[in-house]
Design an enzyme around this catalytic site. Structure first.
Site, PDB file in Angstrom:
ATOM      1  CG  ASP A  46      -1.642  -1.340   1.296  1.00 51.93           C
ATOM      2  OD1 ASP A  46      -2.171  -1.851   0.376  1.00 51.93           O
ATOM      3  OD2 ASP A  46      -1.861  -1.783   2.535  1.00 51.93           O
ATOM      4  CD  GLU A 202      -8.948  -1.879  -0.676  1.00 51.44           C
ATOM      5  OE1 GLU A 202      -9.098  -2.124   0.463  1.00 51.44           O
ATOM      6  OE2 GLU A 202      -8.519  -3.009  -1.426  1.00 51.44           O
TER       7      GLU A 202
END
Length: 955
Positions: A46, A202
């Site tokens: 991420d 997301e």
């Protein structure tokens, strides 16, 4: 407009060649103006990246590992760690390892109001913020912006009017919600508005360009998803949607979740991760440009209007330095190195970098399992192929304690030491079942794990000498788990009580990615050494019966086999098991590998007259014709002595005693050398007493000596002279007569000496380059020599350069050597007769038991001075990570010339536990001591020099 796409399509024909400082690997910077994805082949999941002026900063999810790392780059390809943001979570479950898969999820980093801001959510505790003026820290304590469960992936945004916002999603991925936020980032001002609902939407990243608000979001799931861009003229929407990156026809699955950044000159790029199974989520960089106010990422190979990831591309920014994030550690800095992350909260009183300076000490806290053990320190695995090695001292081990090296992930596997009822064992465990098979003496061990991610194979090894590593247990695999890739870890705990401790002395990590310049100058030398190669032809020599053997037939058989093999184009002469009585020398010929099978024993006569007639040789740096070495080669190419057999020179029968009576012949030879008498007139045959070396190569190239044992040399043991491309590997020398040096490369270049054991009566290794006028006249230096992973148990000195160095010595690299009790451990020696130079020397990772003279010694007044005026130049020395038990006199002794001082010496992480005199420095310029400790005291970085000469009479 210049952009990545155009360069990508034509880079093959237009590669920008750079002079790279560092060595490329199989990923990242390739040193030629291009890079290979992934740029970070490690679990930086991420990732978020920003540019501030001409630097780039990255953060990533760390979950249950403490704390979040900050990386910096100047070119978006080469990254280094510069700080960690937090070190504790003050919430339930973090002090007893109950928060696996908890912690920081998908953070964001932004720069606003001259500060760096980081926001992240944890699944159970809420939304957190920290900021810093300097990205290298200090970072402010974590501020709980909102106590809430199951929020994720927050991103702050400050609009042009000063209004702050925060975008985020919910556990389970979606929808995308935007809140107003206070300008100082400490409070949310409303309950938020949903602006987008999509398939597993997301990880939103908010930015503004040319009047549009953009939301860059991953969709579709970790391993199968794509990257979507939303845009609107209003931050609350409605938003237009465009898919901009997908796997498509490539093998790069799930190319999404990351950051869009620009360069100072207007180029654009997109960072994203790829789920790479047990390695974790690795970082790729894609070229990007804008069309009609939409980002275009990668290359649309299948022409469906959606970009696909590229494997290789032109670098967006030119740079010359190649490196990967830090891995190795000698634990000599005051603070824990940034590559280390604790599993859950650390217990700070139970770990130390000062309890044993130069080591990391972990105290054993009580735990029933490795998974629940406190103070386990972890590192990310780097690359597909890698190898980690640790040095561990377990002197303070207690009953019930376990300590060692671990691989952890969804499952765990440890290799370590345990103590039960006062006995120490090597053991392996999967955290459920322990297998103990090896009883240990001593308090030092070396543990290693080799990792092959592509073939899903991990393998443990152990060593008691850091030279020979033995596989332990069967191969295994650590799968991805708790949202993190597999990791390497150091651990220490006790199943029975809170007692015991372990000291980790160093951690070394090799991987298939970019390597920095210092570590790989030696590797470049090694890569450039030309190797031996032999035809498959084999001539096998069978040991003759004892009667014919005693008559000298053994020598004739072996020599005829060597001659025949060479004449027939080369191959292997195999010496089968048995004792071969050899009355005279063996002459090795081109393209022959003399291979000694196990239990083959070459027993030379040791009688001087058997080693006549005279051969061209060099004796203590001066040319002559003298007694032949036991094995000799002259102007041969592609030669080897290999196998598991033994060469016994029997040097003690006649030759050794000559050391007491050779002074007359020695002085006569030196006078001839000084007067440059023709070598053909320097005849030292029958009746003279200058001892020959055991194995000598004169003017040869492509040489391999490997695996054999050598005993009882008459003089120097292995002596290549005027040679090139030499490898000496995995040999054992056991020879204890006068002047029994182990290996003495002389006027020889491109040499590798590794994994050897030297038990010698004199210096373990002495690098030489001729003596006085004779050496200066020939003028051939020794250079480009690498010595690594060896054990020195010599009775005189450890590593020496000189004193015969008149032709010059340069570019010497020595790493990972254990030295026992010696006179001087690291010894550079000459006098005013010599001239020449010693320069560009790097020594690292040395452990020493005891030195009787000095641990580190530079001597320009070596004994035997005869009145010359040829000063030697010493310059450019880097000595790093040396640890010694004691010295009887000096830790550091440097004695230079007034007219030609020794100069440019950097000594760092140098530890001597006990020495009467920390240092003596005379006639030295530009010396710097960093983290140099003697008797527990830190020596001054720029120490004072002495004016009076001191004589250290330990040679």
């Amino acid at each position: 407009m210049k952009n990545f796409l155009l360069i990508l399509l034509y880079f093959i024909n237009n590669v920008l060649v750079l002079s790279a400082q560092g060595t490329p690997g199989k990923w990242g910077d390739q040193g030629n103006g291009t890079y290979i994805n992934p740029i970070l082949n490690a679990d930086y999941s991420d990732p978020d990246v920003i540019r501030v002026r001409d630097k780039y900063y990255m953060i990533a999810s760390d979950f249950h590992f403490l704390g979040m790392q900050v990386l910096e780059s100047s070119d978006m390809i080469n990254w280094k760690l510069i700080s960690q943001i937090y070190h504790h979570f003050d919430f339930p479950g973090w002090d007893n390892n109950q928060q696996y898969a908890g912690g920081s999820w998908a953070p964001s980093i932004r720069y606003h109001d001259n500060k760096f801001w980081v926001f992240f959510c944890t699944p159970k505790e809420g939304l957190f913020m920290s900021n810093a003026i300097n990205p290298s820290g200090p970072w402010s304590p974590l501020h709980l912006v909102k106590k809430v469960e199951k929020w994720e992936d927050p991103c702050p945004f400050w609009d042009e009017d000063g209004q702050a916002y925060l975008g985020r999603s919910r556990h389970g991925a979606g929808p995308i919600i935007i809140h107003k936020m206070s300008a100082d980032g400490t409070r949310l001002l409303d309950e938020g508005m949903t602006v987008y609902t999509g398939p597993v939407a997301e990880g939103t990243k908010i930015f503004k360009k040319d009047g549009y608000y953009y939301l860059s979001i991953p969709e579709g799931g970790v391993g199968t998803g794509w990257q979507t861009i939303l845009r609107s003229k209003n931050i609350y929407g409605p938003y237009e949607k465009k898919v901009v990156l997908e796997q498509g026809s490539t093998t790069i699955n799930g190319p999404h979740q990351g950051a869009i950044v620009d360069t100072p000159d207007g180029q654009w790029a997109f960072f994203h991760f790829q789920h790479h199974h047990a390695l974790g989520r690795v970082v790729h960089l894609q070229p990007m440009h804008w069309e009609n106010d939409w980002p275009v990422i990668g290359v649309d190979f299948d022409r469906n209007g959606i970009g696909e990831p590229v494997y290789v591309c032109q670098k967006p920014i030119e740079s010359k330095t190649i490196f990967a994030p830090q891995t190795d550690d000698d634990f000599s800095t005051p603070n824990l190195s940034l590559q280390w992350q604790f599993n859950h909260n650390p217990t700070d009183h139970a770990w130390s970098l000062s309890a044993h300076p130069g080591s990391l000490t972990l105290k054993a806290l009580k735990s029933s399992t490795f998974r629940l053990a406190r103070n386990t320190l972890t590192q990310k695995i780097m690359g597909n192929i890698s190898e980690a090695t640790i040095a561990m001292d377990f002197t303070e081990i207690a009953d019930g304690q376990r300590c060692g090296l671990a691989c952890m992930g969804k499952e765990n596997k440890v290799l370590g030491i345990k103590m039960e009822k006062g006995q120490k064992y090597l053991y392996i465990s999967n955290d459920t079942t322990e297998i103990s098979t090896t009883f240990l003496n001593g308090n030092q061990i070396y543990l290693r794990v080799s990792i092959d991610m592509l073939n899903q194979k991990f393998q443990y090894f152990y060593s008691t000498d850091n030279i020979r590593f033995i596989p332990y247990g069967t191969s295994f695999f650590i799968p991805f788990g708790f949202w993190k890739g597999a990791r390497i870890a150091l651990y220490c705990y006790n199943k029975e009580q809170e007692a015991g401790a372990t000291s980790f002395q160093w951690f070394k990590y090799k991987h298939d990615g970019p390597q920095n310049k210092i570590e790989n100058t030696a590797e470049q030398i090694i890569d450039n050494i030309a190797r031996t190669s032999f035809p498959h032809k084999k001539i096998k020599v069978i040991c003759p019966d004892s009667a014919s053997n005693q008559k000298g037939h053994s020598r004739q058989l072996i020599q005829r086999a060597i001659d025949s093999c060479s004449l027939a184009g080369g191959g292997h002469v195999i010496i089968s098991k048995g004792i071969y009585y050899l009355k005279g020398n063996l002459v090795l010929k081109s393209d022959v590998n003399l291979h000694l099978e196990k239990d083959a024993y070459l027993l030379f006569s040791g009688k001087a007259d058997d080693f006549l007639p005279e051969v061209w040789t060099r004796w203590e740096g001066t040319e002559l014709y003298g007694h032949s070495p036991m094995i000799y080669a002259k102007h041969a190419t592609n030669i080897a002595i290999t196998g598991q057999g033994t060469i016994d020179a029997q040097g003690g029968r006649e030759f050794a005693s000559w050391s007491q009576i050779e002074v007359s012949d020695r002085n006569r030879l030196r006078k001839m050398g000084e007067k440059l008498i023709p070598v053909t007139e320097r005849i030292f045959g029958k009746g003279t007493i200058l001892r020959p070396s055991c194995i000598q190569f004169m003017g040869c190239s492509r040489i391999l000596v490997e695996g054999i044992t050598i005993k009882n040399s008459p003089f120097w043991t292995i002596h290549p002279v005027y040679c090139d491309n030499v490898i000496v590997r995995s040999i054992t020398i056991d020879s204890h007569y006068p002047n029994n040096d182990g290996c003495d490369p002389e006027s020889t270049s491109n040499v590798l000496i590794e994994e050897c054991i030297f038990r010698t009566g004199d210096d373990a290794i002495a690098i030489k380059a001729g003596r006085d006028a004779d050496g200066r006249e020939i003028g051939r230096p020794s250079k480009n020599i690498v010595i690594r992973n060896c054990l020195f148990q010599s009775e005189c000195n450890g590593l020496c350069i000189g004193s015969e160095m008149s032709g010059g010595v340069e570019n010497i690299y020595m790493d990972n050597i254990q030295i026992g009790t010696v006179k001087n451990a690291l010894y550079f020696k000459s006098n005013r007769d010599r001239g020449g130079y010693i320069r560009n020397i790097q020594v690292s990772n040395i452990t020493i038991e005891r030195s009787k003279g000095a641990v580190l010694r530079f001597e320009t007044n070596y004994f035997g001075f005869r009145g010359g005026r040829h000063t030697s130049q010493y310059e450019n020395f880097r000595i790093n990570n040396v640890k010694a038990g004691c010295s009887d006199h000096y830790a550091i002794f440097i004695d230079g010339y007034e007219e030609k001082p020794i100069k440019n010496i950097e000594i760092e992480h140098f530890h001597v536990q006990k020495a009467p005199h920390p240092y003596y420095l005379r006639c030295v310029e530009n010396i710097c001591l960093k983290a140099t400790f003697v008797n527990g005291q830190n020596l001054p970085e720029y120490p004072k020099k002495q004016k009076e000469r001191v004589i250290l009479d330990v040679y």
